[in-house]
Design an enzyme around this catalytic site. Sequence first.
Site, PDB file in Angstrom:
ATOM      1  N   GLU A 347       0.809  -1.223   0.000  1.00  0.00           N
ATOM      2  CA  GLU A 347       0.000   0.000   0.000  1.00  0.00           C
ATOM      3  C   GLU A 347       0.839   1.268   0.000  1.00  0.00           C
ATOM      4  O   GLU A 347       0.461   2.279   0.602  1.00  0.00           O
ATOM      5  CB  GLU A 347      -0.999  -0.025   1.158  1.00  0.00           C
ATOM      6  N   GLU A 449      -6.335 -10.045  -3.066  1.00  0.00           N
ATOM      7  CA  GLU A 449      -7.167 -10.024  -1.855  1.00  0.00           C
ATOM      8  C   GLU A 449      -8.635  -9.834  -2.232  1.00  0.00           C
ATOM      9  O   GLU A 449      -9.316  -8.955  -1.697  1.00  0.00           O
ATOM     10  CB  GLU A 449      -6.719  -8.903  -0.907  1.00  0.00           C
TER      11      GLU A 449
END
Length: 575
Positions: A347, A449
């Site tokens: 991220e 994910e």
Amino acid sequence: MEAVAVAAASSSLALLPPRTKLLLLLPLLLLVVASLAPHASSADGVRYDYKAYTECKGHPEPALYNGGILRWAKKVKDFRTADEGNYSPSFVLYNMSADTVYSFSCWVKFDGPATVHVKAKILSLENGGSQCLGTALVRNDCWSFLKGGFTLSSASQTSVLYFQTASPNASMVSIRSASLQPFSPEQWSQHREDRIELIRKRSVNVHVSDSSGSRVVGANVAVHQMSRDFPLGSAISKAILGNKPYQEWFSKRFNAAVFENELKWYATEPWPGKEDYTLADQLLQFVQSSDAVARGHNIFWEDPKYTPWWVKNLTSADQLRAAVAGRIESLLSRYKGDFVHWDVSNEMLHFDFYESRLGRNATAEFFRTAKRADPLATLFLNDFNVVEECDDVSSSADSYVSRLRQLADAGVTFEGIGLEGHFGKPNIPYVRAVLDKLGTLRLPVWLTEIDISSSLDQKTQAAYLEEVLREGFAHPSVDGIMLWTAMDANASCYQMCLTDGSFVNLPAGDVVDRLLGEWQTKEVLGATNDRGSFNFSAFLGEYKLSVTYLNSSAEGTFSLARSDDTKHITIRLSP
């Protein structure tokens, strides 16, 4: 006809909610064109064009689909909405269908600062609702490619496709080679299935001969798939340890796994120097016993919220540098060769905890150190909202590409692109367009994910999940898919579970099981033809082959890897 069109438009404008306060300088004469313009229906035989570009060019390429329905669209120069931003000439569209899938592309350039994000949006005049359909990181010295798409929640009699930038200094956005191509749902699905047939399967020709080398006609051939080539897996957590029903359920379905939290720094070293890999070791042992591959998630997480408390409290850059070096050395020396991937920096498009303290080249150094520690692992960046959200310019496809190029400039070799995929309502044509752009880098792309928001009912979750999985499996740039469906001790999951606590499928689990069955070739039976051959097509993977004829037989195994060529197998019968 003209009077009816004008009346309809006036009614549409009257319905606009006050909060939107649209300032539309659209001459009423345009509404006459609505009655004459072609309807937004897809032409038979038009195939989806996967073409995309990530490099900025001196001249725009020709429009995809020869412009699609934008060939007949009216341009408006002075279009404004209540949103902040600058707007280029916009396209007025009529009779847009809610059942249609629209693919959009164009080339963009602007007059202003060095770079700026430009969004393409579609606005329905009936309800004043707009949605982002694509974005590009645009320069003033060359043309950038913007690709996206959309579906409408309801039919729209009059819509405007316009462009927006948040930069106050971008005085004008120029658009060239714009294209909007509609596809029916049936066409979109058929293109997807055709692509699956092309990239996930391979033609096989089995040649059977006797002990003297003569071809055998009428020999019985049986082919059984032993394992799948495409990795489709799920997250797991410590809740699976010692839970035999959970383990059996997982092993029966998945050939890949990722640990939900057990490898993260805050889990393995909650106190400085007090490392504990017990849970990670046990999870890895289970995955390996299931003949599955494991992704390493993650080495560093840039979000301060998930950074170990003691790391955040380090007061000097030297202390932090020593801590991160110790983290890489400890983790990767312990698990060298055990994980096929490592999410090195998680991220980082949204957060910059380490770079803000160690400098802009900190991530590049993480990658170099990790590659030295485990040369066989593929190293990934991983982030959210790349395929989920068009409005988040921090994680647009172009932002991702820009970050990868910055790392390359610092000496890092591009290796893997991780796309988290935490969806609300997925914009499927936008997902495909983003994958098209990232696919131009020729890197492994994983959906890492995947889940659907728990704010939706289970039936809707399942329907959206199926669309995302089909889109990912059909796209040539996607090399693997991971579901973010780890179950905890309370039989709950982050957003979406596949089963209940007794491992009875929920609707999302039914989708996964159905697709797993659809995407494998369990058994193929047949007989050789007059040339001693048996032809079939099968999903990529490992296979067992058995041939019998009268009192003769032969067995063997073979692999089907991705290739455009037919796989030829010669097998000789033994008496």
